[in-house]
Motif scaffolding. Structure first.
Motif, PDB file in Angstrom:
ATOM      1  N   LEU A  12       0.825  -1.209   0.000  1.00  0.00           N
ATOM      2  CA  LEU A  12       0.000   0.000   0.000  1.00  0.00           C
ATOM      3  C   LEU A  12       0.861   1.262   0.000  1.00  0.00           C
ATOM      4  N   MET A  13       1.927   1.262   0.802  1.00  0.00           N
ATOM      5  CA  MET A  13       2.813   2.423   0.844  1.00  0.00           C
ATOM      6  C   MET A  13       3.523   2.612  -0.493  1.00  0.00           C
ATOM      7  N   THR A  14       3.933   1.516  -1.122  1.00  0.00           N
ATOM      8  CA  THR A  14       4.608   1.601  -2.408  1.00  0.00           C
ATOM      9  C   THR A  14       3.669   2.145  -3.482  1.00  0.00           C
ATOM     10  N   TRP A  15       2.422   1.692  -3.486  1.00  0.00           N
ATOM     11  CA  TRP A  15       1.442   2.196  -4.440  1.00  0.00           C
ATOM     12  C   TRP A  15       1.163   3.674  -4.205  1.00  0.00           C
ATOM     13  N   GLU A  16       1.096   4.061  -2.952  1.00  0.00           N
ATOM     14  CA  GLU A  16       0.856   5.468  -2.634  1.00  0.00           C
ATOM     15  C   GLU A  16       1.974   6.338  -3.195  1.00  0.00           C
ATOM     16  N   LEU A  17       3.207   5.910  -3.027  1.00  0.00           N
ATOM     17  CA  LEU A  17       4.336   6.681  -3.538  1.00  0.00           C
ATOM     18  C   LEU A  17       4.354   6.687  -5.062  1.00  0.00           C
ATOM     19  N   TRP A  18       4.009   5.563  -5.669  1.00  0.00           N
ATOM     20  CA  TRP A  18       4.023   5.483  -7.130  1.00  0.00           C
ATOM     21  C   TRP A  18       2.946   6.382  -7.732  1.00  0.00           C
ATOM     22  N   LEU A  19       1.766   6.411  -7.110  1.00  0.00           N
ATOM     23  CA  LEU A  19       0.679   7.240  -7.622  1.00  0.00           C
ATOM     24  C   LEU A  19       0.903   8.731  -7.361  1.00  0.00           C
ATOM     25  N   ALA A  20       1.656   9.058  -6.324  1.00  0.00           N
ATOM     26  CA  ALA A  20       1.870  10.465  -5.954  1.00  0.00           C
ATOM     27  C   ALA A  20       3.024  11.099  -6.716  1.00  0.00           C
ATOM     28  N   ARG A  21       3.761  10.355  -7.530  1.00  0.00           N
ATOM     29  CA  ARG A  21       4.947  10.925  -8.175  1.00  0.00           C
ATOM     30  C   ARG A  21       4.609  12.014  -9.173  1.00  0.00           C
ATOM     31  N   ASP A  22       3.376  12.030  -9.701  1.00  0.00           N
ATOM     32  CA  ASP A  22       2.991  13.072 -10.650  1.00  0.00           C
ATOM     33  C   ASP A  22       2.591  14.376  -9.962  1.00  0.00           C
ATOM     34  N   ILE A  23       2.195  14.308  -8.706  1.00  0.00           N
ATOM     35  CA  ILE A  23       1.697  15.517  -8.043  1.00  0.00           C
ATOM     36  C   ILE A  23       2.731  16.172  -7.138  1.00  0.00           C
ATOM     37  N   VAL A  24       3.866  15.520  -6.907  1.00  0.00           N
ATOM     38  CA  VAL A  24       4.885  16.124  -6.040  1.00  0.00           C
ATOM     39  C   VAL A  24       5.938  16.802  -6.899  1.00  0.00           C
ATOM     40  N   ALA A  25       6.540  17.842  -6.360  1.00  0.00           N
ATOM     41  CA  ALA A  25       7.637  18.530  -7.020  1.00  0.00           C
ATOM     42  C   ALA A  25       8.947  18.044  -6.427  1.00  0.00           C
ATOM     43  N   ASP A  26       9.952  17.872  -7.283  1.00  0.00           N
ATOM     44  CA  ASP A  26      11.248  17.414  -6.802  1.00  0.00           C
ATOM     45  C   ASP A  26      11.858  18.491  -5.920  1.00  0.00           C
ATOM     46  N   ASN A  27      12.205  18.114  -4.720  1.00  0.00           N
ATOM     47  CA  ASN A  27      12.786  19.039  -3.761  1.00  0.00           C
ATOM     48  C   ASN A  27      14.076  18.415  -3.239  1.00  0.00           C
ATOM     49  N   PRO A  28      15.151  18.447  -4.048  1.00  0.00           N
ATOM     50  CA  PRO A  28      16.374  17.750  -3.637  1.00  0.00           C
ATOM     51  C   PRO A  28      17.092  18.473  -2.509  1.00  0.00           C
ATOM     52  N   LEU A  29      17.783  17.700  -1.718  1.00  0.00           N
ATOM     53  CA  LEU A  29      18.644  18.261  -0.687  1.00  0.00           C
ATOM     54  C   LEU A  29      19.866  18.866  -1.376  1.00  0.00           C
ATOM     55  N   PRO A  30      20.639  19.723  -0.686  1.00  0.00           N
ATOM     56  CA  PRO A  30      21.748  20.415  -1.355  1.00  0.00           C
ATOM     57  C   PRO A  30      22.756  19.482  -2.037  1.00  0.00           C
ATOM     58  N   TRP A  31      22.962  18.310  -1.540  1.00  0.00           N
ATOM     59  CA  TRP A  31      23.944  17.404  -2.123  1.00  0.00           C
ATOM     60  C   TRP A  31      23.343  16.456  -3.162  1.00  0.00           C
ATOM     61  N   GLN A  32      22.049  16.529  -3.401  1.00  0.00           N
ATOM     62  CA  GLN A  32      21.399  15.670  -4.383  1.00  0.00           C
ATOM     63  C   GLN A  32      21.191  16.436  -5.686  1.00  0.00           C
ATOM     64  N   LYS A  33      21.291  15.728  -6.811  1.00  0.00           N
ATOM     65  CA  LYS A  33      21.007  16.376  -8.090  1.00  0.00           C
ATOM     66  C   LYS A  33      19.529  16.177  -8.434  1.00  0.00           C
ATOM     67  N   SER A  34      18.999  17.074  -9.245  1.00  0.00           N
ATOM     68  CA  SER A  34      17.587  17.004  -9.630  1.00  0.00           C
ATOM     69  C   SER A  34      17.350  15.804 -10.541  1.00  0.00           C
ATOM     70  N   LEU A  35      16.182  15.201 -10.403  1.00  0.00           N
ATOM     71  CA  LEU A  35      15.816  14.047 -11.213  1.00  0.00           C
ATOM     72  C   LEU A  35      14.538  14.343 -11.982  1.00  0.00           C
ATOM     73  N   ASP A  36      14.477  13.825 -13.218  1.00  0.00           N
ATOM     74  CA  ASP A  36      13.244  13.939 -13.993  1.00  0.00           C
ATOM     75  C   ASP A  36      12.247  12.866 -13.572  1.00  0.00           C
ATOM     76  N   LYS A  37      12.740  11.640 -13.446  1.00  0.00           N
ATOM     77  CA  LYS A  37      11.916  10.519 -13.009  1.00  0.00           C
ATOM     78  C   LYS A  37      12.173  10.306 -11.521  1.00  0.00           C
ATOM     79  N   LEU A  38      11.179  10.575 -10.704  1.00  0.00           N
ATOM     80  CA  LEU A  38      11.384  10.494  -9.256  1.00  0.00           C
ATOM     81  C   LEU A  38      11.341   9.058  -8.771  1.00  0.00           C
TER      82      LEU A  38
END
Length: 100
Positions: A12-38
């Motif tokens: 259930l948690m995995t499905w929730e994260l998979w379905l929410a990937r279109d509605i969240v904005a990538d917010n990387p931490l300072p040491w992380q690079k931006s990703l197109d596919k979250l």
């Protein structure tokens, strides 16, 4: 019981994260690079923004510290004073000596 619960919640948690990937904005931490596919981890990291936008049904916390005091239009009365009741202590009875 706990093992059964974990087996049911993980998909259930995995499905929730998979379905929410279109509605969240990538917010990387300072040491992380931006990703197109979250990834699911990045989606979980960005879920705070979704929860902040949705809001909460909980009541706001009550203020702490100094109390606000009396309301301006609230009538004040002195508290009722009751008379003091003093109880005297009873002296222990003397035991009668048994004489033969």
């Amino acid at each position: 019981m706990t093992q059964l619960l974990n087996c049911d919640l993980m998909p259930l948690m995995t499905w929730e994260l998979w379905l929410a990937r279109d509605i969240v904005a990538d917010n990387p931490l300072p040491w992380q690079k931006s990703l197109d596919k979250l990834t699911p981890g990045r989606v979980a990291q960005a879920m705070g923004g979704v929860f902040a936008a949705i809001g909460t049904p909980a009541q706001p916390p009550k203020p702490r510290g100094k109390s606000p005091g009396w309301k301006a239009d609230q009538p004040r009365k002195r508290r009722i004073r009751y008379p003091i009741v003093k109880k005297t202590t009873t002296k222990p009875r003397k035991e009668q000596s048994k004489s033969a």
